[in-house]
Design a protein around this motif. Structure first.
Motif, short mmCIF file in Angstrom:
data_model
loop_
_atom_site.label_atom_id
_atom_site.label_comp_id
_atom_site.label_asym_id
_atom_site.label_seq_id
_atom_site.Cartn_x
_atom_site.Cartn_y
_atom_site.Cartn_z
N PHE A 116 -40.57 0.01 -35.27
CA PHE A 116 -40.78 0.16 -36.71
C PHE A 116 -42.09 -0.45 -37.20
N GLY A 117 -42.81 -1.17 -36.32
CA GLY A 117 -44.04 -1.82 -36.75
C GLY A 117 -45.28 -1.38 -36.02
N GLY A 118 -45.12 -0.65 -34.91
CA GLY A 118 -46.27 -0.23 -34.13
C GLY A 118 -46.64 -1.23 -33.05
N GLU A 119 -47.50 -0.80 -32.12
CA GLU A 119 -47.81 -1.62 -30.95
C GLU A 119 -48.61 -2.87 -31.31
N GLY A 120 -49.57 -2.74 -32.24
CA GLY A 120 -50.36 -3.90 -32.61
C GLY A 120 -49.52 -5.02 -33.20
N ALA A 121 -48.66 -4.66 -34.14
CA ALA A 121 -47.77 -5.66 -34.74
C ALA A 121 -46.79 -6.21 -33.72
N ALA A 122 -46.32 -5.37 -32.81
CA ALA A 122 -45.37 -5.82 -31.79
C ALA A 122 -46.01 -6.86 -30.87
N THR A 123 -47.23 -6.60 -30.44
CA THR A 123 -47.93 -7.56 -29.57
C THR A 123 -48.19 -8.86 -30.31
N ALA A 124 -48.64 -8.77 -31.55
CA ALA A 124 -48.91 -9.98 -32.33
C ALA A 124 -47.63 -10.77 -32.58
N THR A 125 -46.52 -10.09 -32.79
CA THR A 125 -45.24 -10.78 -32.99
C THR A 125 -44.86 -11.58 -31.75
N VAL A 126 -45.06 -10.98 -30.59
CA VAL A 126 -44.75 -11.68 -29.34
C VAL A 126 -45.58 -12.95 -29.21
N VAL A 127 -46.88 -12.85 -29.51
CA VAL A 127 -47.75 -14.02 -29.39
C VAL A 127 -47.38 -15.07 -30.43
N LEU A 128 -47.10 -14.64 -31.66
CA LEU A 128 -46.69 -15.59 -32.70
C LEU A 128 -45.41 -16.31 -32.30
N TRP A 129 -44.47 -15.57 -31.74
CA TRP A 129 -43.21 -16.20 -31.33
C TRP A 129 -43.46 -17.22 -30.23
N ALA A 130 -44.34 -16.90 -29.29
CA ALA A 130 -44.68 -17.86 -28.23
C ALA A 130 -45.36 -19.09 -28.80
N ALA A 131 -46.14 -18.91 -29.88
CA ALA A 131 -46.96 -19.99 -30.43
C ALA A 131 -46.30 -20.71 -31.60
N LEU A 132 -44.99 -20.54 -31.79
CA LEU A 132 -44.30 -21.30 -32.81
C LEU A 132 -44.46 -22.80 -32.54
N PRO A 133 -44.46 -23.64 -33.58
CA PRO A 133 -44.60 -25.08 -33.33
C PRO A 133 -43.57 -25.62 -32.33
N VAL A 134 -42.36 -25.06 -32.36
CA VAL A 134 -41.33 -25.52 -31.41
C VAL A 134 -41.19 -24.56 -30.23
N GLY A 135 -42.26 -23.79 -29.96
CA GLY A 135 -42.20 -22.82 -28.88
C GLY A 135 -41.94 -23.42 -27.51
N ILE A 136 -42.21 -24.70 -27.33
CA ILE A 136 -41.96 -25.34 -26.04
C ILE A 136 -40.50 -25.24 -25.63
N VAL A 137 -39.59 -25.10 -26.61
CA VAL A 137 -38.17 -24.95 -26.30
C VAL A 137 -37.93 -23.71 -25.45
N GLN A 138 -38.76 -22.70 -25.63
CA GLN A 138 -38.62 -21.48 -24.83
C GLN A 138 -38.84 -21.74 -23.34
N SER A 139 -39.51 -22.83 -23.02
CA SER A 139 -39.79 -23.18 -21.62
C SER A 139 -38.87 -24.27 -21.09
N MET A 140 -37.90 -24.69 -21.90
CA MET A 140 -36.96 -25.73 -21.48
C MET A 140 -35.69 -25.10 -20.90
N ALA A 141 -34.88 -25.91 -20.25
CA ALA A 141 -33.59 -25.45 -19.73
C ALA A 141 -32.57 -25.44 -20.86
N TYR A 142 -32.93 -24.70 -21.90
CA TYR A 142 -32.09 -24.50 -23.07
C TYR A 142 -31.68 -23.03 -23.12
N SER A 143 -30.80 -22.68 -24.05
CA SER A 143 -30.28 -21.32 -24.10
C SER A 143 -31.02 -20.41 -25.07
N GLU A 144 -32.05 -20.91 -25.79
CA GLU A 144 -32.73 -20.08 -26.78
C GLU A 144 -33.37 -18.84 -26.17
#
Length: 364
Positions: A116-144
């Motif tokens: 619904f947003g196109g490829e450019g927005a989709a790619t940017a969303t992925v990068v923004l999600w990775a770069a959230l201030p608490v994005g390090i949780v994505q690399s922890m042994a957590y369930s997020e």
């Protein structure tokens, strides 16, 4: 597939930067980055479930009774399986599961947003999600990361009419975290809309809708049977101090932050919530799919209206990735150099904050 692979590669680069900065920071502080990622806070509870099964209760200094049944079983199951298959320790198996799941989550976010947003927005969303201030949780042994992987692909299946897949993945999300409820609601809304468009019953749509709640319902009923009460899971959450109060306790928390030095914490947090709600409201204006809005709405509602663990709110809000799409769409329309510069600054900021956070108070 090529564009999806590019988005996932960008995601991996941002998260690798975060882990490398954490490693350097931890080494300077005389700590182990590996321990911070796989053997603290919730990670220890998951490993205990792997080693000993359910049934452990810890009495906190304030008198609360903390039961391990608050933690849903999919991540421990996968940690046990990966450990058995590879010979890794359970904590390291948790890191491996999280790493693979985070890549699947990045691909799922891209797949959903592109619809619904196109490829450019989709790619940017992925990068923004990775770069959230608490994005390090994505690399922890957590369930997020595991949860978002299941949730995003369930949404994708629902949006593209793959109803069995949508139901099975929603059920998987329901075995991962309590907010699996958000995925179930999204699939049911999408199924109802599809059934109305067809003008009659459809067995595959009905099967997807019936499959969606089975994971969460099965675990909650199992906990109830173990505790001898149909509402046993709610009792477990009350033991941790969790409950749904409509946001009253969080409002009081904001008030305390505002009333005490340095006084700026409350207004800054309120501003952040305002931006979050703006992104969510913008989704209605831009006519994002209703199921997507339902998913993020339930995630936001449960995160902001629960009565405990206020420091965990950013982490609990992280699955609501669709609120990032309006900002991502704006970024996608900017010149390439500006876009790269802004995302790089955000990624480096996330890496530094994640290292500071885990070497300090960290996520409870």
């Amino acid at each position: 597939m090529r564009t999806a692979g590019t988005a996932v590669a960008y995601y991996a680069l941002v998260r690798l930067t975060g882990v490398l900065v954490l490693t350097a920071w931890s080494a300077a502080a005389g700590k182990s980055a590996r321990t911070l990622l796989n053997a603290r806070w919730d990670s220890l509870w998951y490993v205990r479930v792997v080693d000993q099964g359910y049934g452990f209760v810890l009495t906190a200094p304030d008198g609360r009774r903390l039961s391990d049944m608050a933690f849903f079983p999919l991540l421990p199951w996968l940690e046990r399986a990966v450990s058995w298959l590879t010979g890794l320790s359970e904590p390291d198996a948790g890191l491996a599961v999280s790493a693979l799941a985070s890549l699947a989550a990045a691909a799922g976010i891209f797949a959903v947003v592109r619809l619904f947003g196109g490829e450019g927005a989709a790619t940017a969303t992925v990068v923004l999600w990775a770069a959230l201030p608490v994005g390090i949780v994505q690399s922890m042994a957590y369930s997020e990361s595991l949860f978002v992987a299941a949730a995003s692909w369930s949404l994708y299946c629902a949006l593209t009419g793959r109803w069995i897949g949508a139901g099975l993945l929603a059920s998987t999300a329901g075995l991962t975290r309590p907010i699996g409820l958000a995925v179930v609601c999204a699939v049911l809304v999408a199924a109802g809309s599809a059934a109305r468009r067809k003008g009659g019953p459809d067995l595959r749509i009905a099967a997807g809708a019936l499959l969606a709640p089975l994971g969460a319902a099965g675990y909650v009923l199992w906990v109830g049977a173990r505790r001898g009460s149909l509402l046993g899971y709610l009792d477990v959450q009350r033991g941790w101090g969790n409950g749904f109060d409509g946001g009253a306790a969080f409002a009081r928390f904001l008030g305390r932050l505002t009333a005490h030095p340095p006084y700026v914490g409350g207004p800054l947090l309120a501003a952040g919530i305002g931006v979050l709600l703006w992104g969510y409201a913008r989704g209605f204006r831009e006519r994002y799919p209703l199921s997507v809005q339902v998913y993020s709405g339930v995630v936001i509602l449960l995160a902001l209206c629960s009565s405990s663990y206020f420091g965990s709110k950013p982490r609990l809000l992280m699955p609501a990735f669709t609120v990032l799409v309006p900002v991502a769409a704006w970024l996608a329309r900017r010149p390439v150099r500006l876009r790269v510069a802004m995302l790089t600054v955000l990624a480096l900021g996330s890496a530094v904050y994640g290292a500071f956070w885990l070497n300090g108070s960290g996520p409870p």
